[in-house]
Design an enzyme around this catalytic site. Structure first.
Site, short mmCIF file in Angstrom:
data_model
loop_
_atom_site.label_atom_id
_atom_site.label_comp_id
_atom_site.label_asym_id
_atom_site.label_seq_id
_atom_site.Cartn_x
_atom_site.Cartn_y
_atom_site.Cartn_z
N TYR A 65 41.86 -102.02 32.44
CA TYR A 65 42.67 -102.46 33.58
C TYR A 65 42.48 -103.94 33.87
O TYR A 65 43.39 -104.60 34.36
CB TYR A 65 42.31 -101.66 34.84
CG TYR A 65 43.07 -100.36 34.97
CD1 TYR A 65 42.93 -99.35 34.03
CD2 TYR A 65 43.93 -100.15 36.05
CE1 TYR A 65 43.64 -98.17 34.15
CE2 TYR A 65 44.64 -98.96 36.18
CZ TYR A 65 44.48 -97.97 35.23
OH TYR A 65 45.18 -96.81 35.36
N LYS B 161 35.24 -92.16 24.19
CA LYS B 161 35.61 -91.94 22.79
C LYS B 161 34.75 -92.82 21.90
O LYS B 161 35.19 -93.83 21.36
CB LYS B 161 37.12 -92.18 22.58
CG LYS B 161 37.86 -90.88 22.91
CD LYS B 161 39.26 -90.77 22.42
CE LYS B 161 39.47 -90.93 20.94
NZ LYS B 161 39.36 -89.66 20.18
N ASP C 37 39.42 -86.90 24.70
CA ASP C 37 40.59 -86.09 24.33
C ASP C 37 40.24 -84.60 24.41
O ASP C 37 40.99 -83.79 24.96
CB ASP C 37 41.14 -86.47 22.95
CG ASP C 37 40.10 -86.42 21.85
OD1 ASP C 37 38.89 -86.42 22.16
OD2 ASP C 37 40.48 -86.37 20.66
N ASP D 38 42.04 -92.24 34.93
CA ASP D 38 43.40 -92.22 35.45
C ASP D 38 44.14 -91.00 34.90
O ASP D 38 44.77 -90.23 35.64
CB ASP D 38 44.12 -93.51 35.05
CG ASP D 38 45.54 -93.58 35.59
OD1 ASP D 38 45.74 -93.20 36.76
OD2 ASP D 38 46.44 -94.01 34.84
N ASP E 245 44.98 -87.05 36.78
CA ASP E 245 46.32 -86.48 36.94
C ASP E 245 46.36 -85.05 36.37
O ASP E 245 46.99 -84.16 36.94
CB ASP E 245 47.38 -87.34 36.23
CG ASP E 245 48.06 -88.33 37.18
OD1 ASP E 245 47.41 -88.72 38.17
OD2 ASP E 245 49.21 -88.71 36.93
C1 IPM Z 1 46.14 -94.18 40.24
C2 IPM Z 1 47.44 -94.87 39.91
C3 IPM Z 1 47.19 -96.35 39.71
C4 IPM Z 1 46.26 -96.51 38.51
C5 IPM Z 1 48.45 -97.20 39.55
C6 IPM Z 1 49.40 -97.04 40.72
C7 IPM Z 1 48.13 -98.65 39.33
O1 IPM Z 1 48.01 -94.26 38.80
O2 IPM Z 1 45.47 -94.60 41.22
O3 IPM Z 1 45.80 -93.22 39.57
O4 IPM Z 1 46.70 -96.54 37.37
O5 IPM Z 1 45.05 -96.64 38.74
MG MG Z 2 47.02 -92.51 38.14
#
Ligand code: IPM
Ligand code: MG
Length: 369
Positions: A142, A193, A226, A250, A254
């Site tokens: 990042y 990884k 993975d 990240d 999700d």
């Molecule tokens: C998260 C989001 C952010 C990230 C974006 C909005 C920059 O996806 O907080 O998970 O990638 O960290």
């Molecule tokens: Mg995210």
């Protein structure tokens, strides 16, 4: 009663709608429980760009640095697809994380009993799930330099991102993982990884050394990221704390969000290091779901991730453990009653909008007190 200074940054999309429900909670806690919250509000993301050409102004950045905690909604949307990369909505969030040095991002994935049927996975796979993804938040790809697109001059371009981790960055996030594990089921799984990445080799080595030096009472395992993603959807209950880098965190968070029934359920806390004198830490709390522009303004967004993020704020920034427990109980109890926002809706349940869900949680909190 000490005042508790909060900066609210509702942002874009469904951010303001979700934040409105937290504002109700704050007002109620001040009025009925003398909680002493003092709030200020600022702009972040696309709305900040519209107002002053930056994804967060220096003045709001100063307010964030001075607050006891920041509550963040969401940023971004198609409206700002064309704005320069440096001032895109997400840049505001990344600046907050970096300048406040919020290196530890806690993303708990808890499956409320009432929601086991809402997950896309079988109920027995997710029922009773309680895991914590700990994501490193201020390093890795990042922020690593160089980060650029160069013209190779032969009709080709080259996109470059750089994954960098120094020992201290891995050590401190590993330390947080082990400390948190001790308050839970005492197990940490570290994901990287190392089979293709040098930063992964170092990550594994430093986590192993940190464990050996200070935390050998905690059970530590390692998994390739993975395979970790695969195991998260195969049998997520095998995990307690997962510690991983910024990019893997990240993605894996999700994935974990969907285990809980909806992306609209997952809160997060981003914490800095404790101050050596006062012990207090900089902190920002945000739902994982993002701005969801497709449903913004319709009053149907699920405010629970935002409200649960406020519960984390009560717990981690203000040590209001009883209040945090009560708020989480209020959420669970409203779900038990069958109230559902659209994202969670299933047969036999009662569909409610954002405001009605917020009102129900506020009322239940009071009733539980
Ligand atoms: C998260 C989001 C952010 C990230 C974006 C909005 C920059 O996806 O907080 O998970 O990638 O960290
Ligand atoms: Mg995210």
């Amino acid at each position: 009663m000490a005042t508790r200074k909060l900066l609210l940054l509702p942002g874009d999309g469904i951010g303001p709608e979700a934040m409105a429900e937290v504002k109700k909670l704050i007002e109620m806690m001040n009025a009925d429980f003398n909680a002493g919250f003092e709030t200020e509000e600022g702009l972040v993301g696309g709305c900040a760009y519209d107002a002053h050409g930056q994804s967060i102004s220096d003045a709001d950045m100063d307010r964030a640095m001075a607050a006891d905690a920041v509550l963040f909604g969401a940023v971004g949307g198609p409206k700002w697809d064309g704005v320069p990369y440096e001032v895109r909505p997400e840049a505001g969030l990344l600046r907050l994380r970096k300048e406040m040095e919020l290196f530890a991002n806690l993303r708990p994935a808890i499956c409320y009993p009432a929601l086991a049927a809402s997950s896309s996975l079988k109920p027995e796979v997710v029922e009773g799930l309680d895991i914590l993804i700990l994501r490193e938040l201020t390093g890795g790809v990042y922020f690593g330099e160089p980060k650029e697109i160069t013209d190779l001059g032969n009709g080709q371009k080259r996109g470059i991102d750089t994954q960098i981790y120094d020992t201290y960055e891995i050590e401190r996030i590993a330390g947080v993982a082990f400390e948190l594990a001790r308050t839970r089921s005492n197990r940490v799984c570290s994901m990287e990884k190392h089979n293709v990445m040098k930063s992964g080799v170092l990550w594994k080595e430093v986590v192993t050394n940190t464990h050996k030096a200070k935390y050998s009472d905690v059970e530590l395992t390692h998994m390739l990221a993975d395979a970790g993603g695969m195991q998260l959807v195969r049998w997520p209950k095998q995990f307690d704390v997962i510690v991983t880098d910024n990019l893997f965190g990240d993605m894996l968070s999700d994935v974990a969000a969907m285990l809980t029934g909806s992306l609209g359920m997952l809160p997060s806390a981003s914490l800095g290091a404790p101050d050596e004198k006062t012990g207090s830490r900089k902190a920002l709390y945000e739902p994982v779901h993002g701005s969801a522009p497709d449903i913004a303004g319709q009053g149907i967004a699920n405010p629970i991730a935002m409200i649960a993020s406020f519960a984390m704020c009560l717990r981690y920034s203000f040590n209001m453990v009883e209040e945090a427990d009560r708020l989480e109980k209020a959420i669970a109890s409203v779900l038990d009653d069958g109230l559902r926002t659209k994202d969670l809706m299933s047969d036999g349940m009662t569909e409610v909008g954002t405001t009605a869900m917020g009102d129900a949680i506020v009322a239940r909190y009071k009733a539980l007190a």
